[in-house]
Every structure is written in structure tokens, then in C-alpha cells.
Motif scaffolding. Structure first.
Motif, mmCIF file in Angstrom:
data_model
loop_
_atom_site.group_PDB
_atom_site.id
_atom_site.type_symbol
_atom_site.label_atom_id
_atom_site.label_comp_id
_atom_site.label_asym_id
_atom_site.label_seq_id
_atom_site.Cartn_x
_atom_site.Cartn_y
_atom_site.Cartn_z
ATOM 1 N N GLU A 33 0.828 -1.205 0.000
ATOM 2 C CA GLU A 33 0.000 0.000 0.000
ATOM 3 C C GLU A 33 0.862 1.255 0.000
ATOM 4 O OE1 GLU A 33 -2.537 -0.240 3.388
ATOM 5 O OE2 GLU A 33 -3.862 -1.751 2.509
ATOM 6 N N ASN A 35 0.065 5.655 0.413
ATOM 7 C CA ASN A 35 -1.045 6.509 0.824
ATOM 8 C C ASN A 35 -0.553 7.908 1.162
ATOM 9 O OD1 ASN A 35 -3.396 7.557 1.832
ATOM 10 N ND2 ASN A 35 -3.516 6.222 3.617
ATOM 11 N N ASN A 36 -1.164 8.929 0.541
ATOM 12 C CA ASN A 36 -0.983 10.308 0.989
ATOM 13 C C ASN A 36 -2.270 11.085 0.716
ATOM 14 O OD1 ASN A 36 -0.966 11.278 -1.730
ATOM 15 N ND2 ASN A 36 1.249 10.979 -1.870
ATOM 16 N N LYS A 40 -3.732 7.281 -3.388
ATOM 17 C CA LYS A 40 -3.733 6.037 -2.635
ATOM 18 C C LYS A 40 -3.610 4.882 -3.619
ATOM 19 C CE LYS A 40 -6.943 7.811 0.880
ATOM 20 N NZ LYS A 40 -8.258 7.605 1.534
ATOM 21 N N HIS A 58 -8.543 -2.943 1.766
ATOM 22 C CA HIS A 58 -7.390 -2.116 2.099
ATOM 23 C C HIS A 58 -7.876 -1.165 3.185
ATOM 24 C CE1 HIS A 58 -4.794 -3.489 -1.179
ATOM 25 N NE2 HIS A 58 -5.825 -3.382 -2.003
ATOM 26 N N LEU A 61 -6.622 2.369 3.549
ATOM 27 C CA LEU A 61 -6.963 3.225 2.402
ATOM 28 C C LEU A 61 -8.453 3.521 2.331
ATOM 29 C CD1 LEU A 61 -4.786 1.547 -0.402
ATOM 30 C CD2 LEU A 61 -4.116 3.279 1.280
ATOM 31 N N TRP A 82 -6.640 5.338 -6.064
ATOM 32 C CA TRP A 82 -7.511 6.500 -5.830
ATOM 33 C C TRP A 82 -6.688 7.763 -6.018
ATOM 34 C CZ3 TRP A 82 -6.911 10.524 -2.389
ATOM 35 C CH2 TRP A 82 -8.000 11.368 -2.208
#
Length: 435
Positions: A33, A35-36, A40, A58, A61, A82
Motif C-alpha cells: 500500500e 497513501n498520501n 492512494k 485495504h 486506504l 484512488w
């Protein structure tokens, strides 16, 4: 993909460093994964242990989905991506994707490198050969809906009074958002989770019509101190108040939790309106939106002339929207109310219809107009009042109908940085054409 290949070749001890789950062998399920705030991505493989009724999640997320039954018991790779921006923003779509776009794709596991003594041999392939997306539904027509769920970001304003929820999928061939083939669409306003059943894998998004917040129900712009103006806008759902000064504008006096990240923050007009759009409040209409909003398209030259007169005269006058501006017979004109505001009043102690006069712009001139919002005969022709003439500038139109101080302020262009900021803001909002 290379990271996944390396991951699958790692020893058991090295794998444990990358995941909290115990990996028995390279055919077991694995998860990666990233993510920010703006992006994502979750990669999950494989589906060999899925029965078709389990959710692939997830959790960090906020993304989950059922694995299509036709892909269960197969060694596949799922990529869920995303992005915070609307990937279709440049397309002429009647919908706005709010809270980002989710795209779910399934691929066969790539051909793994092979070990031969101390060598690792890898077959070099083109990206098109390495990533061959699997179709759902497949060519055999096997269709069984799957459940997909994702979480709307905290910065998206969800109208509590809105009962209908629209989720769409992006049709790449038609270049448009479509609503069909989605069932059981739900939103949990507490958890902000949107869930639905779908018959295909494609980019998905929480949608709202572009015209959700315009035409503007009301607008008023006035000075509250030198080089500082206040703009009140009442959209179809929410009241917004902006402060505009030299080289900045900011959102003020808002209580909505989703908008607190923007309140009292100096920004440029474009950045502020883009952030509001990311929060689901679109105040950037274009020419195609006239039809969507049920309005007659305004003459752009008349709009530009009106904007210039407003920003150069607001130092002496307050401007307010007029219902006559939406009269279909006045599509070539801009009509607003006007009154002197030499004291920079935030609120007028006396605020009645007779306190205001009406100004109408054409593409090359402007004049007073003989209309009034309380007039019941809304379909009548609007004329120039007797004793008045058209002029190229508002300051000339006001010549015999204004105080000496008001005229002096209208002809003062020394506060050019403020003028340019307000002009840019009104131009992007299309405030005079859509109110």
C-alpha cells in the motif's frame, strides 16, 4: 511490478519485515500500500483463496471490494488506485466527481524471474505484455455483480439535506460518467462510506451535477474598508462569504467542519475556488453550463464590461443581484442593483427596494434601467428611463446621479492590485452571468 517480483523472491525472514502477516509461500496472499493526501494505491495478490463472497479490503486506504467470482481460485493481481482530482475535469460532462476517483483493475501475476545457481534470470517484456488487464465482465458474458466500497475524504462537504446519492462509472469510449449498471447505492454519512454493486470494473466516483450550486440565488459585493471588499454568495445549497483584498482572497465566517481548512487562509482566486471544488462546491461555471442551468447564454462582452465597471466602482458603490438578470429577453445584457456605500457599511441600516437603482450593460455601453424586482410584469420590455442615456463607462452613466465623492472614487484607479484581484475572482465565478 518490479517491486512485487522482488517481494515474491524474498526469503521468509525478509518478507516478514514488509508485512505483519505470515507468508507461507509465494502463492499466498500479499499486500502492498501507498497513501498520501492526493494519492492512494493498494496492490493485492492473489485470489487463489477467495470463494467469491469475501471482501478484499485495504483498511488503511478505506477501499474494499468483492473479487469477481470468475477470478477466484486464480493467481491474479489487483491494483486499486484512488486520486484526489477529477480525471474527467477537462471533459464536457454534466457531472462533477467529488472526493476523488477510484479505479480497480485486475491483472494476471507477472512472469516471475527464475533462479539458476547464483544467477537470477528475468524475461524482459514490454509494459503492454507485462500488464494485461483482465476484463470484467469477461468476453463469455459471465456477469455477477460485486460490491465495491470506498470512503469519501473528510474535506468533502456532504449536504445533510441531500437524500439522493449518485455514484457513476467512467465510460472511456463515450467519454462520460454513466449511472446505469450500479445497484444498491448507499452512503453512511457517519462513516462517510459509499457502497454499491457493480457489473463492471472501471473508474468510480461519488457524483453530483455540475449545477448543484449555481445559478447563484443571491450575490452582493461591497467594500468594508479601503482595498478590502466583501462578497456574499448564496448558492442553491450553502451561503458563502469571501473577503477580497490586494493580491488575496479568503473564505470567512463558515462553520462547516469540512471547510475549516480553508477559512481565513489567504489564497489566490484560482486556488481557493479549486479547493472549494475539491470539497464538492463547484463555483467555476463555463459556457456549456448555461444550458445545464436552464439559463440563456449571456453575451461575454457585456459580462466583461460589467465586471470592469463593478471592480472600479465598488470603492463607492455596493452591487447586488437582480432577478431581471435572468430574463430570457435580456440574454445580451447584464442587470444588477446598485447603491452608494461611501461609509463602507457591512450591513445597511435601511435596506429597502427604493434604496437601490438598476444598471444594465450591453456589449459596448451601459445605462440605468426602468426595472424593479417587485415588478409583477416580469416579461415586459426593459427600457432606459426618460432623461437618461447610454454611456461607455458606468462612471459616466452616474455623472448626474451620484455624489461628488462617489464619482471621484469611481475614477480613482490607484488601487490597481485590489482591482485586478477582484476582477479575476468575479471572472472565474462568472458571478454576473450566473446570478
Amino acid at each position: 511490478m518490479e517491486k512485487i517480483e522482488v517481494y515474491l523472491l524474498y526469503t521468509e525472514e525478509e518478507k516478514k519485515k514488509m508485512t505483519s502477516k505470515k507468508i507461507e509461500n509465494i502463492r499466498d496472499q500479499f499486500e502492498l500500500e501507498a497513501n498520501n493526501e492526493y494519492f492512494k494505491m493498494g496492490i493485492r495478490g492473489n485470489h487463489s483463496n477467495f470463494s467469491g463472497t469475501e471482501m478484499l479490503k485495504h483498511e488503511s486506504l478505506g477501499i474494499s471490494n468483492e473479487v469477481p467470482r470468475i477470478f477466484c481460485k486464480q493467481f491474479n493481481l489487483q491494483r486499486s488506485v484512488w486520486v484526489s482530482n477529477d480525471i474527467t475535469a477537462s471533459e464536457q460532462s454534466p457531472y462533477l466527481a467529488v472526493g476523488g476517483v477510484l479505479n480497480i483493475e485486475i491483472f494476471p501475476l507477472p512472469e516471475m524471474p527464475k533462479k539458476h545457481r547464483s544467477w537470477i534470470i528475468r524475461n524482459i517484456q514490454d509494459m503492454e505484455d507485462t500488464l494485461k488487464k483482465k476484463n470484467f465482465p469477461d468476453s463469455a458474458g459471465n456477469i455477477e455483480p460485486i460490491t465495491v466500497a470506498f470512503t469519501i475524504p473528510e474535506y468533502v462537504w456532504i449536504d445533510e439535506g441531500r437524500e439522493d446519492v449518485e455514484v457513476g462509472w467512467w465510460n472511456e469510449e463515450a467519454k462520460e460518467w454513466q449511472l446505469e449498471n450500479l445497484e444498491e447505492v448507499k452512503i453512511n454519512k457517519t462513516t462517510r462510506e459509499v457502497s454499491f454493486k457493480t457489473l463492471q470494473l472501471a473508474p468510480f466516483a461519488y457524483l453530483q451535477p455540475r449545477c448543484t450550486d449555481f445559478p447563484y440565488a443571491f450575490m452582493e459585493v461591497k467594500m468594508i474598508q479601503p482595498d478590502v471588499a466583501l462578497l456574499d454568495i448564496q448558492t442553491k445549497r450553502i451561503n458563502l462569504v469571501f473577503e477580497i483584498g490586494a493580491d488575496y482572497c479568503k473564505l470567512i465566517e463558515q462553520k462547516e467542519p469540512e471547510l475549516q481548512r480553508l477559512v481565513d487562509k489567504d489564497m489566490s482566486p484560482g486556488i481557493l475556488l479549486n479547493e472549494l471544488m475539491n470539497s464538492g462546491i463547484l463555483l467555476v461555471p463555463n459556457d456549456e453550463d448555461f444550458k445545464l442551468a436552464g439559463l440563456a447564454k449571456k453575451d461575454k462582452n457585456a459580462e466583461e464590461r460589467a465586471i470592469w465597471d463593478v471592480v472600479t466602482s465598488v470603492n463607492a458603490y455596493a452591487f447586488r443581484s437582480a432577478k431581471w438578470n435572468r430574463n430570457p429577453s435580456l440574454k445580451d445584457n447584464i442587470v444588477v442593483k446598485i447603491r452608494e456605500n461611501l461609509e463602507y457599511d457591512r450591513e445597511f441600516f435601511e435596506d429597502y427596494e427604493p434604496d437601490w437603482r438598476y444598471i444594465m450593460w450591453w456589449r459596448n455601453k451601459c445605462s440605468f434601467a426602468d426595472c424593479i424586482d417587485t415588478d409583477e410584469n416580469y416579461d415586459r420590455k426593459v427600457n432606459i428611463p426618460e432623461g437618461n442615456e447610454t454611456h461607455v463607462l458606468l462612471s459616466l452613466t452616474l455623472q448626474n446621479n451620484a455624489s461628488e465623492e462617489a464619482l471621484e472614487r469611481c475614477n480613482n484607479y490607484t488601487h490597481i492590485r485590489f482591482i485586478q484581484t477582484l476582477k479575476k475572482f468575479l471572472r472565474i465565478l462568472r458571478l454576473l452571468a450566473f446570478s
